[in-house]
Design a protein around this motif. Structure first.
Motif, PDB file in Angstrom:
ATOM      1  N   PRO A 276       0.803  -1.230   0.000  1.00 56.31           N
ATOM      2  CA  PRO A 276       0.000   0.000   0.000  1.00 56.31           C
ATOM      3  C   PRO A 276       0.836   1.279   0.000  1.00 56.31           C
ATOM      4  N   PHE A 277       1.998   1.250   0.652  1.00 56.61           N
ATOM      5  CA  PHE A 277       2.873   2.418   0.653  1.00 56.61           C
ATOM      6  C   PHE A 277       3.447   2.662  -0.741  1.00 56.61           C
ATOM      7  N   LEU A 278       3.832   1.579  -1.415  1.00 60.40           N
ATOM      8  CA  LEU A 278       4.371   1.721  -2.777  1.00 60.40           C
ATOM      9  C   LEU A 278       3.294   2.221  -3.729  1.00 60.40           C
ATOM     10  N   GLN A 279       2.077   1.708  -3.572  1.00 60.67           N
ATOM     11  CA  GLN A 279       0.975   2.155  -4.429  1.00 60.67           C
ATOM     12  C   GLN A 279       0.677   3.631  -4.206  1.00 60.67           C
ATOM     13  N   ARG A 280       0.701   4.046  -2.953  1.00 59.64           N
ATOM     14  CA  ARG A 280       0.425   5.456  -2.651  1.00 59.64           C
ATOM     15  C   ARG A 280       1.555   6.355  -3.165  1.00 59.64           C
ATOM     16  N   ALA A 281       2.793   5.882  -3.092  1.00 60.56           N
ATOM     17  CA  ALA A 281       3.933   6.670  -3.573  1.00 60.56           C
ATOM     18  C   ALA A 281       3.931   6.784  -5.089  1.00 60.56           C
TER      19      ALA A 281
END
Length: 151
Positions: A25-30
């Motif tokens: 989820p952090f990679l998707q948000r970034a």
């Protein structure tokens, strides 16, 4: 967790219950740009290593902050480390401080010393291959009798 230098039957291997949060989820948000080919993972001790972008985007990759139901200790990566199933410890830096999406392949510290750049644990790699391919189509059924014989 296993050290890449662990000989067969060696003691450079451990088992722990890791608690953390999925990295995806952090990679998707970034928003990882399409030209990124690897992530360079940086530890607070200046250790660095890389893996292909797709490997860190697997849903089972975790940023962990607990080990065996207790907060991570300094020697195990406090405050946060990354756990990437199927890879030797060399590819799972402690004291993670930075993930950097890079557009050209690079080697990390141990890889520059001649160690494997893929560092996959062979038995885990086989399991991951099987998991990525559908092996049952639903047309066959196995039933077991009370005696344990297949029917």
């Amino acid at each position: 967790m296993e050290c890449i230098g662990n000989p067969t039957g060696g003691n450079l291997i451990g088992n722990a219950l890791w608690t953390g949060t999925p990295l995806l989820p952090f990679l998707q948000r970034a928003g990882v740009k399409p030209e990124a080919v690897q992530f360079m993972m940086h530890g607070a001790d200046y250790y660095e290593t890389t893996l292909p972008v797709a490997e860190l985007q697997c849903p089972d990759v975790r940023l962990v902050y607990r080990m065996n139901q207790a907060p991570l200790k300094k020697e195990h990566g406090f405050p946060v480390r990354i756990i990437i199933p199927g890879y030797f410890g060399q590819k799972q830096p402690k004291w993670l401080v930075k993930l950097e999406a890079i557009t050209q392949e690079k080697y990390g510290y141990w890889e520059r010393q001649g160690w494997s750049n893929t560092a996959t644990i062979p038995t885990h790699a086989l399991t991951r291959q099987v998991q990525k391919h559908r092996v049952w189509n639903g047309d066959r059924q196995v039933t077991l009798t009370r005696s344990g014989e297949a029917g």
